[in-house]
Scaffold this active site. Structure first.
Site, PDB file in Angstrom:
ATOM      1  N   GLY A   1       6.894 -76.192  31.380  1.00  0.00           N
ATOM      2  CA  GLY A   1       5.548 -76.427  30.798  1.00  0.00           C
ATOM      3  C   GLY A   1       5.839 -76.538  29.224  1.00  0.00           C
ATOM      4  O   GLY A   1       6.386 -77.359  28.915  1.00  0.00           O
ATOM      5  N   GLU A   2       5.239 -75.579  28.612  1.00  0.00           N
ATOM      6  CA  GLU A   2       5.243 -75.541  26.968  1.00  0.00           C
ATOM      7  C   GLU A   2       6.019 -74.376  26.695  1.00  0.00           C
ATOM      8  O   GLU A   2       4.906 -73.159  26.639  1.00  0.00           O
ATOM      9  CB  GLU A   2       4.061 -75.881  26.625  1.00  0.00           C
ATOM     10  CG  GLU A   2       4.214 -77.123  25.360  1.00  0.00           C
ATOM     11  CD  GLU A   2       4.611 -76.216  24.109  1.00  0.00           C
ATOM     12  OE1 GLU A   2       5.552 -76.979  23.480  1.00  0.00           O
ATOM     13  OE2 GLU A   2       4.423 -74.975  23.935  1.00  0.00           O
TER      14      GLU A   2
ATOM     15  N   CYS B   1      13.330 -75.960  32.500  1.00  0.00           N
ATOM     16  CA  CYS B   1      12.842 -76.627  31.260  1.00  0.00           C
ATOM     17  C   CYS B   1      12.187 -75.707  30.484  1.00  0.00           C
ATOM     18  O   CYS B   1      13.147 -75.047  29.738  1.00  0.00           O
ATOM     19  CB  CYS B   1      11.819 -77.621  31.880  1.00  0.00           C
ATOM     20  SG  CYS B   1      11.739 -79.040  30.717  1.00  0.00           S
TER      21      CYS B   1
ATOM     22  N   ILE C   1      11.442 -84.143  32.041  1.00  0.00           N
ATOM     23  CA  ILE C   1      10.202 -84.327  31.233  1.00  0.00           C
ATOM     24  C   ILE C   1      10.005 -83.564  30.122  1.00  0.00           C
ATOM     25  O   ILE C   1       9.863 -82.577  29.793  1.00  0.00           O
ATOM     26  CB  ILE C   1       9.109 -83.811  32.386  1.00  0.00           C
ATOM     27  CG1 ILE C   1       9.100 -84.471  33.713  1.00  0.00           C
ATOM     28  CG2 ILE C   1       7.535 -84.234  31.577  1.00  0.00           C
ATOM     29  CD1 ILE C   1       8.006 -83.729  34.673  1.00  0.00           C
TER      30      ILE C   1
ATOM     31  N   HIS D   1      13.617 -80.389  36.652  1.00  0.00           N
ATOM     32  CA  HIS D   1      12.756 -79.680  37.517  1.00  0.00           C
ATOM     33  C   HIS D   1      12.902 -80.078  39.018  1.00  0.00           C
ATOM     34  O   HIS D   1      12.569 -80.820  39.564  1.00  0.00           O
ATOM     35  CB  HIS D   1      11.580 -80.440  36.979  1.00  0.00           C
ATOM     36  CG  HIS D   1      10.912 -80.236  36.016  1.00  0.00           C
ATOM     37  ND1 HIS D   1      10.020 -78.920  35.618  1.00  0.00           N
ATOM     38  CD2 HIS D   1      11.027 -80.673  34.848  1.00  0.00           C
ATOM     39  CE1 HIS D   1       9.628 -78.893  34.329  1.00  0.00           C
ATOM     40  NE2 HIS D   1       9.967 -80.056  33.858  1.00  0.00           N
TER      41      HIS D   1
ATOM     42  N   GLU E   1      11.663 -78.259  41.510  1.00  0.00           N
ATOM     43  CA  GLU E   1      10.602 -77.867  42.148  1.00  0.00           C
ATOM     44  C   GLU E   1       9.760 -79.277  42.143  1.00  0.00           C
ATOM     45  O   GLU E   1       8.690 -79.383  42.882  1.00  0.00           O
ATOM     46  CB  GLU E   1       9.818 -76.707  41.382  1.00  0.00           C
ATOM     47  CG  GLU E   1       8.797 -77.113  40.087  1.00  0.00           C
ATOM     48  CD  GLU E   1       9.657 -77.473  38.823  1.00  0.00           C
ATOM     49  OE1 GLU E   1      10.786 -77.333  38.927  1.00  0.00           O
ATOM     50  OE2 GLU E   1       9.103 -77.526  37.728  1.00  0.00           O
TER      51      GLU E   1
HETATM   52  N1  GLN Z   1       8.955 -79.763  25.987  1.00  0.00           N
HETATM   53  C1  GLN Z   1       8.625 -78.642  26.448  1.00  0.00           C
HETATM   54  C2  GLN Z   1       9.163 -77.548  25.450  1.00  0.00           C
HETATM   55  O1  GLN Z   1       9.615 -77.649  24.527  1.00  0.00           O
HETATM   56  C3  GLN Z   1       9.428 -78.422  27.739  1.00  0.00           C
HETATM   57  C4  GLN Z   1       8.760 -79.555  28.777  1.00  0.00           C
HETATM   58  C5  GLN Z   1       8.942 -79.083  30.211  1.00  0.00           C
HETATM   59  O2  GLN Z   1       9.130 -77.886  30.597  1.00  0.00           O
HETATM   60  N2  GLN Z   1       8.706 -79.987  30.939  1.00  0.00           N
HETATM   61  O3  GLN Z   1       8.573 -76.231  25.604  1.00  0.00           O
END
Ligand code: GLN
Length: 192
Positions: free
Chosen positions: A46-47, A77, A137, A174, A176
């Protein structure tokens, strides 16, 4: 066995679906008390700044740190960034893993890519060739690792994208988002 999926933001539903496919009892974690009866936890992509800030706001930051000292956690990620001890920025990090990461190491969203990687540890869960279709991603790279950290996968250029430190796992990609359950099965082995 009961595996939680941190459900503050990101791809938690996809992880949960994968665990359900494997017949594992799972729960979405948003509150500290939901960690109490878990055997392991997945922190989704996610972020990472958002996940970290929400974890602080929901009173989960310290409980997650404590949980990770004794229980298995797998960060994918953004989750791997949140587990790290250094991401070169001011953001809440659990610091449970002795890894340094570079966020968005491949560029922007449009630079996302997929690649088949050799992941030798997958032979512990399957007799198939240990090639795994890996989806990146806006992914981080694992720039440097401490002496207790084992590299599980790297890109053809040698850059590290999956690691294990005892009961902790981190992947830049990922699993999942694929139909391949092997990495989740590997995590279940780490858990037990
Ligand atoms: N770019 C996101 C970050 O730096 C990570 C991207 C992702 O989890 N697919 O947190």
């Amino acid at each position: 066995m009961k595996i939680g999926v941190l459900a503050l933001q990101g791809s938690f539903l996809e992880h949960q679906a994968m665990l359900q496919r494997l017949g594992v009892d799972t729960v979405q974690v948003r509150l500290p008390q939901q960690l109490e009866d878990l055997t392991g936890l997945i922190i989704p992509g996610g972020e990472s700044t958002t996940i970290g800030k929400l974890a602080v706001d929901f009173g989960l930051f310290e409980p997650l740190k404590q949980f990770g000292k004794e229980h298995a956690i797998w960060g994918t990620c953004a989750g791997s960034i949140f587990l790290s001890k250094d991401a070169h920025r001011e953001q809440p990090l659990l610091g449970l893993m002795d890894i340094q990461v570079e966020r968005n190491a491949f560029g922007r969203q449009v630079d996302s890519f997929e690649i088949d990687l050799e992941i030798p540890v997958l032979t512990t869960v399957s007799t198939e060739e240990p090639v795994f279709h890996s989806i990146f991603i806006r992914a981080p790279l694992i720039e440097s690792v401490g002496k207790d950290v084992e590299t599980l996968a790297a890109l053809p250029n040698g850059k590290i994208v999956a690691v294990r430190q005892g009961h902790l796992l981190a992947t830049s990609f990922h699993p999942e988002l694929t139909e391949d359950t092997r990495f989740h099965r590997y995590f279940l082995e780490v858990v037990s």
